[in-house]
Design an enzyme around this catalytic site. Sequence first.
Site, PDB file in Angstrom:
ATOM      1  N   GLY A  54       0.821  -1.213   0.000  1.00 38.32           N
ATOM      2  CA  GLY A  54       0.000   0.000   0.000  1.00 38.32           C
ATOM      3  C   GLY A  54       0.853   1.260   0.000  1.00 38.32           C
ATOM      4  N   LYS A  65       6.249   2.801  12.709  1.00 40.94           N
ATOM      5  CA  LYS A  65       5.457   3.541  13.694  1.00 40.94           C
ATOM      6  C   LYS A  65       5.871   3.309  15.143  1.00 40.94           C
ATOM      7  CE  LYS A  65       1.215   3.521  10.926  1.00 40.94           C
ATOM      8  NZ  LYS A  65      -0.165   3.028  10.896  1.00 40.94           N
ATOM      9  N   GLU A  73      -1.558  -3.819  11.507  1.00 37.91           N
ATOM     10  CA  GLU A  73      -0.627  -3.275  12.506  1.00 37.91           C
ATOM     11  C   GLU A  73      -1.342  -2.345  13.484  1.00 37.91           C
ATOM     12  OE1 GLU A  73       3.335  -3.174   9.713  1.00 37.91           O
ATOM     13  OE2 GLU A  73       3.080  -1.583  11.188  1.00 37.91           O
ATOM     14  N   HIS A 110      -2.830  -1.828  18.354  1.00 39.34           N
ATOM     15  CA  HIS A 110      -2.883  -0.693  19.291  1.00 39.34           C
ATOM     16  C   HIS A 110      -4.220  -0.598  20.016  1.00 39.34           C
ATOM     17  CE1 HIS A 110       0.821   1.354  17.955  1.00 39.34           C
ATOM     18  NE2 HIS A 110       0.522   0.898  16.758  1.00 39.34           N
TER      19      HIS A 110
HETATM   20  N1  LIG Z   1       4.311   6.343   9.609  1.00 41.19           N
HETATM   21  C1  LIG Z   1       3.134   6.323   9.015  1.00 41.19           C
HETATM   22  O1  LIG Z   1       2.431   7.329   9.006  1.00 41.19           O
HETATM   23  C2  LIG Z   1       2.647   5.082   8.330  1.00 41.19           C
HETATM   24  C3  LIG Z   1       1.393   5.082   7.698  1.00 41.19           C
HETATM   25  C4  LIG Z   1       0.986   3.925   7.029  1.00 41.19           C
HETATM   26  C5  LIG Z   1       1.811   2.802   7.020  1.00 41.19           C
HETATM   27  N2  LIG Z   1       2.999   2.829   7.662  1.00 41.19           N
HETATM   28  C6  LIG Z   1       3.900   1.654   7.686  1.00 41.19           C
HETATM   29  O2  LIG Z   1       4.288   1.313   6.372  1.00 41.19           O
HETATM   30  C7  LIG Z   1       4.651  -0.057   6.343  1.00 41.19           C
HETATM   31  C8  LIG Z   1       4.106  -0.705   5.077  1.00 41.19           C
HETATM   32  O3  LIG Z   1       2.685  -0.728   5.144  1.00 41.19           O
HETATM   33  P1  LIG Z   1       1.828  -1.269   3.915  1.00 41.19           P
HETATM   34  O4  LIG Z   1       0.396  -0.947   4.237  1.00 41.19           O
HETATM   35  O5  LIG Z   1       2.416  -0.770   2.646  1.00 41.19           O
HETATM   36  O6  LIG Z   1       2.046  -2.863   4.049  1.00 41.19           O
HETATM   37  P2  LIG Z   1       1.750  -3.975   2.916  1.00 41.19           P
HETATM   38  O7  LIG Z   1       1.551  -5.244   3.647  1.00 41.19           O
HETATM   39  O8  LIG Z   1       0.693  -3.486   1.988  1.00 41.19           O
HETATM   40  O9  LIG Z   1       3.109  -4.019   2.074  1.00 41.19           O
HETATM   41  C9  LIG Z   1       4.282  -4.606   2.544  1.00 41.19           C
HETATM   42  C10 LIG Z   1       5.186  -4.914   1.347  1.00 41.19           C
HETATM   43  O10 LIG Z   1       6.399  -5.491   1.837  1.00 41.19           O
HETATM   44  C11 LIG Z   1       6.701  -6.654   1.067  1.00 41.19           C
HETATM   45  N3  LIG Z   1       7.498  -7.567   1.882  1.00 41.19           N
HETATM   46  C12 LIG Z   1       7.128  -8.225   3.004  1.00 41.19           C
HETATM   47  N4  LIG Z   1       8.132  -8.985   3.446  1.00 41.19           N
HETATM   48  C13 LIG Z   1       9.167  -8.812   2.603  1.00 41.19           C
HETATM   49  C14 LIG Z   1      10.478  -9.339   2.519  1.00 41.19           C
HETATM   50  N5  LIG Z   1      10.935 -10.187   3.422  1.00 41.19           N
HETATM   51  N6  LIG Z   1      11.268  -8.943   1.507  1.00 41.19           N
HETATM   52  C15 LIG Z   1      10.830  -8.062   0.587  1.00 41.19           C
HETATM   53  N7  LIG Z   1       9.594  -7.521   0.601  1.00 41.19           N
HETATM   54  C16 LIG Z   1       8.776  -7.899   1.603  1.00 41.19           C
HETATM   55  C17 LIG Z   1       5.347  -7.228   0.676  1.00 41.19           C
HETATM   56  O11 LIG Z   1       5.455  -8.097  -0.428  1.00 41.19           O
HETATM   57  C18 LIG Z   1       4.603  -5.923   0.352  1.00 41.19           C
HETATM   58  O12 LIG Z   1       4.933  -5.499  -0.954  1.00 41.19           O
HETATM   59  C19 LIG Z   1       4.105  -0.672   7.631  1.00 41.19           C
HETATM   60  O13 LIG Z   1       5.178  -0.947   8.493  1.00 41.19           O
HETATM   61  C20 LIG Z   1       3.222   0.406   8.199  1.00 41.19           C
HETATM   62  O14 LIG Z   1       3.189   0.446   9.603  1.00 41.19           O
HETATM   63  C21 LIG Z   1       3.433   3.954   8.316  1.00 41.19           C
END
Ligand SMILES: NC(=O)c1ccc[n+]([C@@H]2O[C@H](COP(=O)([O-])OP(=O)(O)OC[C@H]3O[C@@H](n4cnc5c(N)ncnc54)[C@H](O)[C@@H]3O)[C@@H](O)[C@H]2O)c1
Length: 366
Positions: free
Chosen positions: A13, A160, A231, A235
């Site tokens: 995402g 986070k 995730e 919380h």
């Molecule tokens: N700080 C913020 O404001 C904020 C907001 C939203 C999301 N996030 C963080 O962003 C991160 C990603 O969220 P997301 O919704 O995109 O998750 P998601 O599950 O949609 O995507 C994760 C991606 O990582 C890949 N992946 C997983 N394990 C892997 C590995 N071992 N090697 C290579 N690729 C791998 C998956 O194939 C996928 O493409 C999360 O940790 C989330 O907490 C932070």
Amino acid sequence: MDDIRFAVLGTGGIGRRTLEVSQHKDGLTAVAACDRNGVAVDHDGLDVGELLEATEGNIASGPDEASDSTPATPTDDYASDGGAAAVEGGGVKQHGDEAGIVASSQGEPTETPIDDIIAESDTIDAVLLALPNLEHDFIPRVAERFAEADYEGVLIDVLKRSRVIGMLDDREDLLKESGITFVCGAGATPGFLTGAAALAAQSFVEVEEVEIWWGVGLKSGYEDNRGTVREDIAHLDGYDIEQAREMSEEEIEALIDDHDGVLEFHDMEHADDVLLERAGICDAEDVHVGGVLDVRSDEKPTTTTVSVTGTTFDGETGTNTFELDDATSMEANVNGPALGYLKAGVRNNRAGHYGVFGPADLMPGF
Ligand SMILES: NC(=O)c1ccc[n+]([C@@H]2O[C@H](COP(=O)([O-])OP(=O)(O)OC[C@H]3O[C@@H](n4cnc5c(N)ncnc54)[C@H](O)[C@@H]3O)[C@@H](O)[C@H]2O)c1
């Protein structure tokens, strides 16, 4: 500064949107990307449009059966989204072997996606880690692997959880030796809002409290952001990271139904607290983060605000408030700032500033 070649680890995402937003920014060229099943590398620049089209509705959010076989580095990669691996069928957006990047004409299947990017990293200026954080030391361990390969450049994450920052600090000497500038917690919250709090604090000589209250409406982005929703569930009162990791998609849906699609969070373990403390803004215990997530509406259920209360040099007590427009999406508020912090990271890296930096360290401060 006009030519930054960057990679994205994890094109879920968040990672997909990072690539998309980068197309609207000058001087950023995406040269590599990977997810759990595949890798795409082109040092002249990836065809981001094609990659996005191929992964639309197909982001390899969870592991597929193929990755249940023999991962090359089981302890480092296999457990990256923890128990989600054990969930029957894995994530909802995968399509078997064709999940994610391998569906792109630029993608190659691999069992070692992160090592494949490390092998190409000599000419990569910055790497954004948009990986799951259900195993808290996964991102710190990935950083370690880049350092062990003598990577010189920027690593940046959007994680986070507060506790991960300490795990990165523990590795700071290794990162410095390698010539890595690590920017941590650089999404929306922590990230954008942490930076805003650091700026808002400049009026005061003593900061009493920082309140971060976020609103996210995710209807059209729900499918793409199930990783983040999982995730966030950790919380909620009565839940922890282990439970969230092990919940099936059906259990998550049932929980969301019980709440009519609206989840409210209080006193979240968001790294804004430790990131503001390490930048000398206030004590971590004076930072409070909460918010409301609506997965059934695109309207924000509440306006995102940062309120910083403190005392000025001349004895006044006041609250400075920073507010996001309800029209700005979560994706815009994570990825715009992440790329801005990435650029700030590259500026620092080129000036020889190595180690671990939080968003507030890149703002005015003492
Ligand atoms: N700080 C913020 O404001 C904020 C907001 C939203 C999301 N996030 C963080 O962003 C991160 C990603 O969220 P997301 O919704 O995109 O998750 P998601 O599950 O949609 O995507 C994760 C991606 O990582 C890949 N992946 C997983 N394990 C892997 C590995 N071992 N090697 C290579 N690729 C791998 C998956 O194939 C996928 O493409 C999360 O940790 C989330 O907490 C932070």
